[in-house]
Design a protein around this motif. Sequence first.
Motif, PDB file in Angstrom:
ATOM      1  N   ASP A 280       0.845  -1.193   0.000  1.00  0.00           N
ATOM      2  CA  ASP A 280       0.000   0.000   0.000  1.00  0.00           C
ATOM      3  C   ASP A 280       0.884   1.248   0.000  1.00  0.00           C
ATOM      4  O   ASP A 280       1.666   1.466   0.902  1.00  0.00           O
ATOM      5  CB  ASP A 280      -0.967  -0.004   1.192  1.00  0.00           C
ATOM      6  N   SER A 317       4.123   2.218  -3.613  1.00  0.00           N
ATOM      7  CA  SER A 317       4.056   0.796  -3.302  1.00  0.00           C
ATOM      8  C   SER A 317       5.418   0.119  -3.435  1.00  0.00           C
ATOM      9  O   SER A 317       6.162   0.360  -4.378  1.00  0.00           O
ATOM     10  CB  SER A 317       3.059   0.122  -4.258  1.00  0.00           C
ATOM     11  N   SER A 335      -3.309   5.610   3.566  1.00  0.00           N
ATOM     12  CA  SER A 335      -2.986   4.700   2.472  1.00  0.00           C
ATOM     13  C   SER A 335      -4.243   3.964   2.027  1.00  0.00           C
ATOM     14  O   SER A 335      -5.325   4.127   2.597  1.00  0.00           O
ATOM     15  CB  SER A 335      -1.916   3.685   2.911  1.00  0.00           C
ATOM     16  N   ASP A 336      -4.073   3.106   1.024  1.00  0.00           N
ATOM     17  CA  ASP A 336      -5.185   2.309   0.502  1.00  0.00           C
ATOM     18  C   ASP A 336      -5.194   0.890   1.084  1.00  0.00           C
ATOM     19  O   ASP A 336      -5.728  -0.041   0.487  1.00  0.00           O
ATOM     20  CB  ASP A 336      -5.124   2.242  -1.028  1.00  0.00           C
ATOM     21  N   ARG A 337      -4.637   0.724   2.281  1.00  0.00           N
ATOM     22  CA  ARG A 337      -4.502  -0.599   2.888  1.00  0.00           C
ATOM     23  C   ARG A 337      -5.814  -1.370   3.028  1.00  0.00           C
ATOM     24  O   ARG A 337      -5.837  -2.593   2.822  1.00  0.00           O
ATOM     25  CB  ARG A 337      -3.796  -0.491   4.239  1.00  0.00           C
ATOM     26  N   HIS A 340      -6.391  -3.343  -0.091  1.00  0.00           N
ATOM     27  CA  HIS A 340      -5.432  -4.449  -0.214  1.00  0.00           C
ATOM     28  C   HIS A 340      -5.844  -5.618   0.670  1.00  0.00           C
ATOM     29  O   HIS A 340      -5.787  -6.784   0.250  1.00  0.00           O
ATOM     30  CB  HIS A 340      -4.031  -3.969   0.195  1.00  0.00           C
TER      31      HIS A 340
END
Length: 352
Positions: A280, A317, A335-337, A340
Amino acid sequence: MNAPHPAAREREQLYRDMDPLNLTPLWEVLHALVPVHPQSPCVPALWRYEEVRPLLMRAGQAITAEEAVRRVLILENPALRGQSAITQSLYAGLQLIMPGEVAPAHRHTQSALRFIVEGSGAYTAVDGERTTMRPGDFIITPSWTFHDHGSEAEGPVVWLDGLDIPMVRFFDAGFAENGSARSQQVTRVEGSSFARYGHNMAPVRGDAPFGATSPIFSYPYERSREALERLERDAPIDEWEGVKLRYLNPLTGGWPMPTLATFMQKLPAGFSGRAARQTDGAVYSVVEGRAVVHVESPQGAIVRHEVGPRDHFVVPSWHALRFESEAGCVLFSFSDRPVHQALGILKEERLS
């Protein structure tokens, strides 16, 4: 000069014949589609506030908040210019509101976060409740909720906007609607959401007001910093991250937003950390103190940033990140965790 091998000529003719039918051979692009490790086109980048702020103030003279709808300077990744993206999945920008202004009400599919960078006395209104903005506060605008911003401050107020715009764009799932009034009607006193959900308690009856998003839409910095200081004093210091906490949804214990993870961390004075990387990509805002940031790409290229209060930087990333801080430093990041994790593709590695 040797003639092409018959098999090579046959392949070239095959490619020409399939092209009008919008076909292409997988074997020519397989390794690019399924790489050995992530190969992000994004690059590490730093936005120094001392360089950005004068341009923000000039924007304040050039266009009103109402005319602009949202007066924002987008932080574009140098490798993604023109895409309004700081990573391939995240959007970030610095928004300015001046005394007496109102940024009119609207709503959209995209989820948004606000992290207050400079100034106090402005407000965000979400779904009938206002919250006053103060530096270091983390504020949420849930998907498809009407929101407006206004300022009763004496000076400029600036905050970091973080949104999942590139993600929603990827799925072709974006909708938006303007409000019927310049500012929405306030129907609940300030602090109502925190009183209901912010004390390890929740109403006995009633569903989550914002679905998968936290029912608390304002997380005060003073509480976050108090927790970090307590842990720095009483708990072991992590060798990679110092003291790092994640914000959470009190109803689920999960992320406060379905697409965006948010964190606050404190690097103790004298911290010299180890490097770590994860899939991420993350955007950082320096709240207090100073640090040296080392970012290494999967190919081994290293970027070194010296960062201070109100600076912002991005770590793409699978780029290894390492911190050093002589005097100590507090950092907010997002973040885009959650995406994910939901897709089962999160991978992280702590390097020794």
